[in-house]
Design an enzyme around this catalytic site. Structure first.
Site, PDB file in Angstrom:
ATOM      1  N   HIS A  28      49.893  29.670  46.072  1.00 31.12           N
ATOM      2  CA  HIS A  28      50.981  30.668  46.041  1.00 31.12           C
ATOM      3  C   HIS A  28      50.995  31.586  47.273  1.00 31.12           C
ATOM      4  CE1 HIS A  28      48.157  33.567  44.254  1.00 31.12           C
ATOM      5  NE2 HIS A  28      48.160  33.001  43.081  1.00 31.12           N
ATOM      6  N   HIS A  82      41.186  33.276  31.272  1.00 29.84           N
ATOM      7  CA  HIS A  82      42.264  33.687  32.185  1.00 29.84           C
ATOM      8  C   HIS A  82      43.429  32.715  32.008  1.00 29.84           C
ATOM      9  CE1 HIS A  82      44.444  35.073  35.534  1.00 29.84           C
ATOM     10  NE2 HIS A  82      43.848  34.448  36.516  1.00 29.84           N
ATOM     11  N   GLU A  84      46.174  32.272  33.908  1.00 29.11           N
ATOM     12  CA  GLU A  84      46.932  31.748  35.055  1.00 29.11           C
ATOM     13  C   GLU A  84      46.831  30.219  35.022  1.00 29.11           C
ATOM     14  OE1 GLU A  84      46.195  33.647  38.848  1.00 29.11           O
ATOM     15  OE2 GLU A  84      48.034  32.785  39.670  1.00 29.11           O
ATOM     16  N   ASP A  86      46.335  27.738  36.900  1.00 26.11           N
ATOM     17  CA  ASP A  86      45.278  26.904  37.484  1.00 26.11           C
ATOM     18  C   ASP A  86      44.113  26.750  36.501  1.00 26.11           C
ATOM     19  OD1 ASP A  86      45.141  29.659  38.064  1.00 26.11           O
ATOM     20  OD2 ASP A  86      43.741  29.376  39.700  1.00 26.11           O
ATOM     21  N   HIS A 148      42.245  39.625  37.538  1.00 19.34           N
ATOM     22  CA  HIS A 148      43.329  40.265  38.248  1.00 19.34           C
ATOM     23  C   HIS A 148      44.655  40.146  37.491  1.00 19.34           C
ATOM     24  CE1 HIS A 148      45.278  36.539  40.113  1.00 19.34           C
ATOM     25  NE2 HIS A 148      44.309  36.042  39.388  1.00 19.34           N
ATOM     26  N   ASP A 167      38.174  34.358  37.728  1.00 22.18           N
ATOM     27  CA  ASP A 167      38.414  34.367  39.180  1.00 22.18           C
ATOM     28  C   ASP A 167      37.389  35.206  39.962  1.00 22.18           C
ATOM     29  OD1 ASP A 167      40.621  32.689  39.169  1.00 22.18           O
ATOM     30  OD2 ASP A 167      42.075  34.313  39.075  1.00 22.18           O
ATOM     31  N   TYR A 195      39.025  35.171  49.681  1.00 13.94           N
ATOM     32  CA  TYR A 195      39.527  35.211  48.302  1.00 13.94           C
ATOM     33  C   TYR A 195      39.727  36.667  47.860  1.00 13.94           C
ATOM     34  CZ  TYR A 195      40.283  33.845  43.498  1.00 13.94           C
ATOM     35  OH  TYR A 195      40.863  33.644  42.266  1.00 13.94           O
ATOM     36  N   HIS A 228      36.545  29.311  40.310  1.00 18.31           N
ATOM     37  CA  HIS A 228      36.790  28.598  41.574  1.00 18.31           C
ATOM     38  C   HIS A 228      35.514  28.619  42.404  1.00 18.31           C
ATOM     39  CE1 HIS A 228      41.150  28.618  41.080  1.00 18.31           C
ATOM     40  NE2 HIS A 228      41.117  29.907  40.853  1.00 18.31           N
TER      41      HIS A 228
HETATM   42 FE1  FEO Z   1      44.079  33.983  38.696  1.00 15.57          FE
HETATM   43 FE2  FEO Z   1      42.390  31.194  39.513  1.00 15.57          FE
HETATM   44  O1  FEO Z   1      43.770  32.150  38.720  1.00 15.57           O
END
Ligand code: FEO
Length: 403
Positions: A28, A82, A84, A86, A148, A167, A195, A228
């Site tokens: 993104h 989380h 999101e 991903d 976040h 994250d 990051y 990640h």
């Molecule tokens: Fe906030 Fe890795 O997604």
């Protein structure tokens, strides 16, 4: 051998079962030069539990790794730290295929998952501090709202002293290695900082509070497993210390000179400012938008004390490339910056005023007067740029001394 994708054990009864995305380059708007991973973790407790899932196209890779350990249908609990996509993109299909006994998320996570997937599946909301028994093991949940996303939470596996941190403490880094201590430290530091600068920077005040909360909680954390990049099993104080430094954003003597140019006039001004900064004793990073991406800029601004921005005027505006980067930087809310604006123009000179306006919105403390050059900067204008650089360097040294 049933398939090629293997789980990696990261702790007693705990396995990494995520996916490696070697090819992603745009997350993104953030350039992920080294790809990424979407980490999911399987806990082989009495109640077999899956922590987070992976981005939708990687669902089969995750299921294949799980299948090396158990039949995926044996999963009892799924915990979404989380929402999101991903980490949740494959969740609806996983729920359908696996039929887990229960799915857990934070209160906001339940809402976010329903909003994303309009799912009819029941998702159980857990509270900050709540403990979930897995039979022979147990998990404590810790809400990390707005770190976040509103739904974000940590899960702490008590028996293994293992924190699943979604994250936080993560990085976009595809690698064959699963532990941070197996990868070159300069790469780890660069990617963790990139990051932080591109994703977490706006939430720095909350991160400082969270670091304090974790410290006073007395939680003994030996392993940090993010969503990640690699798992941390050594040097935890190093990465925690870096997070504190990045979150504090104390004034440094580093200046970022950011510019774009049409016919090299604004570039000559940038180079003159650079020379003034060097003469004044500042550290300098000169960034042409022809050479650097917005996420490189965010990385460099993370430990900068000054942001000096230049663009020529094109059709009564700053260059679109600069508008892009300044919009991005403004959203990242860096603090404790001083700065200045400069640029060339032909017959109208809106760009410098526009840059000044955005820097002011970013609460950048402006040094001196903005500098404009008609068509091509003359010697006096370049000397003015040099003096501006020196003035910024002086202010940086003063701020660093006081800071
Ligand atoms: Fe906030 Fe890795 O997604």
């Amino acid at each position: 051998m049933s398939n090629v994708y293997k789980p990696i054990q990261i702790s007693d009864k705990v396995y990494w079962v995520g996916a490696v995305d070697w090819t992603i380059r745009d997350f993104h708007g953030y350039t992920t030069k080294r790809g990424s991973t979407y980490n999911a973790y399987l806990i082989l407790a009495d109640k077999i539990s899956l922590i987070d899932t992976v981005k939708k196209p990687f669902k089969d890779e995750m299921l294949a790794r799980i299948a090396e350990l158990i039949d995926p249908k044996e999963i009892d609990y799924i915990i979404s730290n989380h929402s999101e996509m991903d980490h949740s993109g494959s969740l609806p299909e996983i729920i359908k295929e696996v039929s887990p006994e229960k799915v857990f998320a934070s209160h906001m996570g339940v809402k976010a998952l329903h909003d994303h997937f309009a799912t009819e599946d029941e998702i159980i909301a857990v509270k900050d501090g709540e403990e979930l028994s897995l039979g022979n093991m147990s998990i404590i949940f810790m809400e990390t709202r707005m770190l976040h996303w509103p739904d974000s939470m940590f899960s702490y596996l008590k028996e293994n002293k293992l924190l699943f941190s979604q994250d936080a403490f993560g990085m976009h880094l595809a690698s064959a290695e699963r532990f941070a201590d197996e990868i070159k430290k300069d790469i780890i530091e660069y990617e963790a900082a990139t990051y932080y600068g591109n994703i977490l920077l706006p939430y720095s005040p909350l991160i400082l509070k969270l670091l304090d909360k974790v410290a006073v909680s007395g939680l003994d954390i030996r392993i940090v497993a993010p969503d990640h990049g690699p798992v941390w099993r050594k040097d935890l104080s190093w990465i925690l210390g870096l997070y504190r430094t990045w979150a504090e954003q104390k004034p440094t003597t580093k200046a970022v000179v950011l510019y774009d140019t049409m016919w090299h006039s604004t570039e000559h001004m940038a180079r003159s400012i650079e020379e003034g900064l060097i003469a004044g004793g500042a550290r300098v990073k000169v960034m042409s938008l022809g050479a650097f991406h917005r996420s490189d800029v965010a990385y460099e601004v993370l430990d900068a004390g000054a942001l000096i921005v230049g663009s020529p005027t094109l059709n009564n505006n700053m260059l679109p490339s600069m508008a892009d980067v300044l919009t991005y930087l403004k959203g990242l809310r860096p603090v404790n910056l001083i700065g200045a604006a400069f640029g060339s123009y032909g017959w109208s000179a809106e760009s410098v005023k526009q840059i000044q306006g955005i820097l002011a919105e970013m609460k950048v403390d402006l040094v001196g007067e903005p500098i404009k050059a008609k068509y091509v900067p003359d010697k006096d204008t370049l000397l003015e740029c040099f003096e501006l650089g020196k003035a910024v360097a002086d202010r940086l040294k003063q701020a660093a001394k006081n800071g």
